[in-house]
Design a protein around this motif. Structure first.
Motif, PDB file in Angstrom:
ATOM      1  N   VAL A   3      81.104  74.677  29.179  1.00  0.00           N
ATOM      2  CA  VAL A   3      80.559  72.959  28.819  1.00  0.00           C
ATOM      3  C   VAL A   3      79.757  73.070  27.141  1.00  0.00           C
ATOM      4  N   VAL A   4      79.256  74.083  26.920  1.00  0.00           N
ATOM      5  CA  VAL A   4      79.222  73.558  25.618  1.00  0.00           C
ATOM      6  C   VAL A   4      80.121  73.647  24.054  1.00  0.00           C
ATOM      7  N   GLN A   5      81.022  73.546  24.755  1.00  0.00           N
ATOM      8  CA  GLN A   5      81.995  73.940  23.697  1.00  0.00           C
ATOM      9  C   GLN A   5      82.779  72.501  23.782  1.00  0.00           C
ATOM     10  N   ILE A   6      83.546  71.524  25.093  1.00  0.00           N
ATOM     11  CA  ILE A   6      83.525  70.722  25.446  1.00  0.00           C
ATOM     12  C   ILE A   6      82.900  70.214  25.140  1.00  0.00           C
ATOM     13  N   PHE A   7      81.347  69.789  24.837  1.00  0.00           N
ATOM     14  CA  PHE A   7      80.558  68.988  24.603  1.00  0.00           C
ATOM     15  C   PHE A   7      80.179  68.803  22.923  1.00  0.00           C
ATOM     16  N   VAL A   8      80.713  70.484  22.739  1.00  0.00           N
ATOM     17  CA  VAL A   8      80.512  70.314  20.819  1.00  0.00           C
ATOM     18  C   VAL A   8      81.978  69.391  20.510  1.00  0.00           C
ATOM     19  N   LEU A   9      83.362  69.752  21.055  1.00  0.00           N
ATOM     20  CA  LEU A   9      84.286  68.793  21.266  1.00  0.00           C
ATOM     21  C   LEU A   9      84.604  67.477  21.099  1.00  0.00           C
ATOM     22  N   CYS A  10      83.469  67.143  21.967  1.00  0.00           N
ATOM     23  CA  CYS A  10      83.643  65.436  22.110  1.00  0.00           C
ATOM     24  C   CYS A  10      82.122  65.224  20.931  1.00  0.00           C
ATOM     25  N   LEU A  11      81.369  65.891  20.868  1.00  0.00           N
ATOM     26  CA  LEU A  11      80.772  65.378  19.397  1.00  0.00           C
ATOM     27  C   LEU A  11      81.493  65.264  18.422  1.00  0.00           C
ATOM     28  N   LEU A  12      82.359  65.927  17.842  1.00  0.00           N
ATOM     29  CA  LEU A  12      82.985  66.323  17.088  1.00  0.00           C
ATOM     30  C   LEU A  12      84.175  64.806  16.569  1.00  0.00           C
ATOM     31  N   VAL A  13      85.212  64.852  18.401  1.00  0.00           N
ATOM     32  CA  VAL A  13      85.655  63.227  18.339  1.00  0.00           C
ATOM     33  C   VAL A  13      84.825  62.014  17.985  1.00  0.00           C
ATOM     34  N   ILE A  94      73.679  75.625  16.481  1.00  0.00           N
ATOM     35  CA  ILE A  94      73.168  76.127  16.824  1.00  0.00           C
ATOM     36  C   ILE A  94      74.641  76.887  18.372  1.00  0.00           C
ATOM     37  N   TYR A  95      75.013  75.409  18.917  1.00  0.00           N
ATOM     38  CA  TYR A  95      75.854  75.200  20.067  1.00  0.00           C
ATOM     39  C   TYR A  95      76.827  76.838  19.757  1.00  0.00           C
ATOM     40  N   GLN A  96      77.191  77.021  18.161  1.00  0.00           N
ATOM     41  CA  GLN A  96      77.757  77.892  18.302  1.00  0.00           C
ATOM     42  C   GLN A  96      77.124  79.419  18.427  1.00  0.00           C
ATOM     43  N   SER A  97      75.878  79.648  18.491  1.00  0.00           N
ATOM     44  CA  SER A  97      75.123  80.399  18.737  1.00  0.00           C
ATOM     45  C   SER A  97      74.771  80.946  19.509  1.00  0.00           C
ATOM     46  N   GLN A  98      74.140  81.739  20.733  1.00  0.00           N
ATOM     47  CA  GLN A  98      73.324  81.819  22.137  1.00  0.00           C
ATOM     48  C   GLN A  98      72.286  81.229  22.107  1.00  0.00           C
ATOM     49  N   LEU A 103      68.044  79.946  26.225  1.00  0.00           N
ATOM     50  CA  LEU A 103      67.227  79.221  26.712  1.00  0.00           C
ATOM     51  C   LEU A 103      67.519  78.797  27.796  1.00  0.00           C
ATOM     52  N   GLU A 104      68.751  78.129  28.120  1.00  0.00           N
ATOM     53  CA  GLU A 104      69.411  77.711  30.087  1.00  0.00           C
ATOM     54  C   GLU A 104      68.556  79.045  30.622  1.00  0.00           C
ATOM     55  N   MET A 105      69.193  80.047  30.060  1.00  0.00           N
ATOM     56  CA  MET A 105      68.546  81.576  30.870  1.00  0.00           C
ATOM     57  C   MET A 105      67.036  81.446  31.279  1.00  0.00           C
TER      58      MET A 105
END
Length: 308
Positions: A3-13, A94-98, A103-105
């Motif tokens: 989900v994070v990768q999809i969100f980052v991809l949408c942010l870049l697009v 931040i999105y690429q790191s853990q 924080l979600e856990m």
């Protein structure tokens, strides 16, 4: 993909076209600012880097905040673009790191699923950091403008008193202003604006026009009242000493009323820290032992009633 990768991809697009459009808009604004500055000749070579020419709204905003170099707009736009790019890189890191995953856990580990309410805040915190870092140059300019207004409001009463005293002694406004400027520090904002006014007078600009431009340079309500009185005295031909003395007394009364209003507002402003900080501690210190004794009595009653 997560989900994070999809969100980052949408942010870049989505952010790439917006960033290109913003850079194009900034470039057009810089070009228009340069054309306006090039279309007007310098008024005086001694103050060519400070005397305002035709400016855009951004140029006037920076000028009133104290950033008066010819390249102030270009530097501000470059700082805004640079801070925006750094903010995007920071959010991407931040999105690429853990950090978000950890924080979600932690939030999901809170009993009662209470932490799940704060999950959207954790997901969108890097986006909020982008807006905060991108707006950092504007925040700095706004803070500089507030400090400048405070310094002008501090120096204006004393300056008016000196001008009124010198005018009552028989000096003209220009001579009195020259005497006052000789005694003031050049780094003070009010002194800088008055020096610009004197330069424009020396270049042949009309007094009323120069006063109106001075009011626009400063853009402070109290100073605007003083300039309006001077323009009225110049147009009707009334006595300058009486006008300056009346303005000095009026400004002194306004400062007194403002100080009284601020003093009366202190108890209201103290309510929030009192309620949020002191009142909970007072309640715990006063009612804590009573509540503890009530809990002990109820615990003994329940044990005696259901223990057997």
């Amino acid at each position: 993909m997560t989900v994070v990768q999809i969100f980052v991809l949408c942010l870049l697009v989505i952010g790439l076209p917006i960033g290109l459009w913003a850079m194009r808009w900034l470039w057009l604004l810089m070009q228009s600012e340069q054309r306006l500055a090039a279309g007007t000749a310098a008024i005086d070579t001694r103050g060519a880097d400070e005397l305002p020419t035709q400016r855009s709204w951004l140029g006037w905003w920076l000028f009133q905040a104290g950033f008066r170099k010819p390249n102030a707009v270009a530097l501000f736009l470059m700082a805004t673009v640079l801070s925006t790019l750094l903010a995007v890189l920071f959010a991407y890191a931040i999105y690429q790191s853990q950090v978000i995953t950890v924080l979600e856990m932690v939030l999901r580990a809170i009993p009662g699923n209470v932490g799940e309410v704060f999950l959207p805040i954790a997901w969108l915190s890097p986006v909020a950091a982008i807006f905060v870092l991108a707006a950092l140059p504007a925040v700095i300019v706004r803070g500089r403008r507030r400090k400048r207004i405070t310094a002008i409001e501090q120096d204006l009463p004393l300056t008016l008193d000196l001008l009124a005293t010198l005018a009552e002694a028989g000096l003209s406004f220009d001579a009195a202003l020259d005497r006052v400027l000789e005694t003031q520090r050049q780094q003070r904002p009010l002194t800088q604006d008055f020096r610009l006014f004197r330069l424009e007078i020396l270049t042949g600009r009309g007094r009323v026009d120069a006063l109106q431009r001075l009011n626009r340079y400063v853009n402070v309500p109290w100073f605007g009242i003083f300039i309006s009185a001077l323009i009225h005295a110049e147009q009707v031909g009334s006595g300058l000493a009486a006008t300056l003395r009346a303005q000095a007394d009026d400004l002194r009364g306004r400062r007194r009323e403002r100080a009284l209003a601020m003093a009366m507002a202190v108890p209201v402003k103290l309510l929030f820290p009192l309620i949020t900080c002191f009142l909970p501690g007072i309640m715990i210190a006063s009612l804590g032992p009573i509540i503890f004794q009530i809990v002990q009595v109820l615990d003994q009653f329940t044990r005696s009633a259901f223990g057997g």
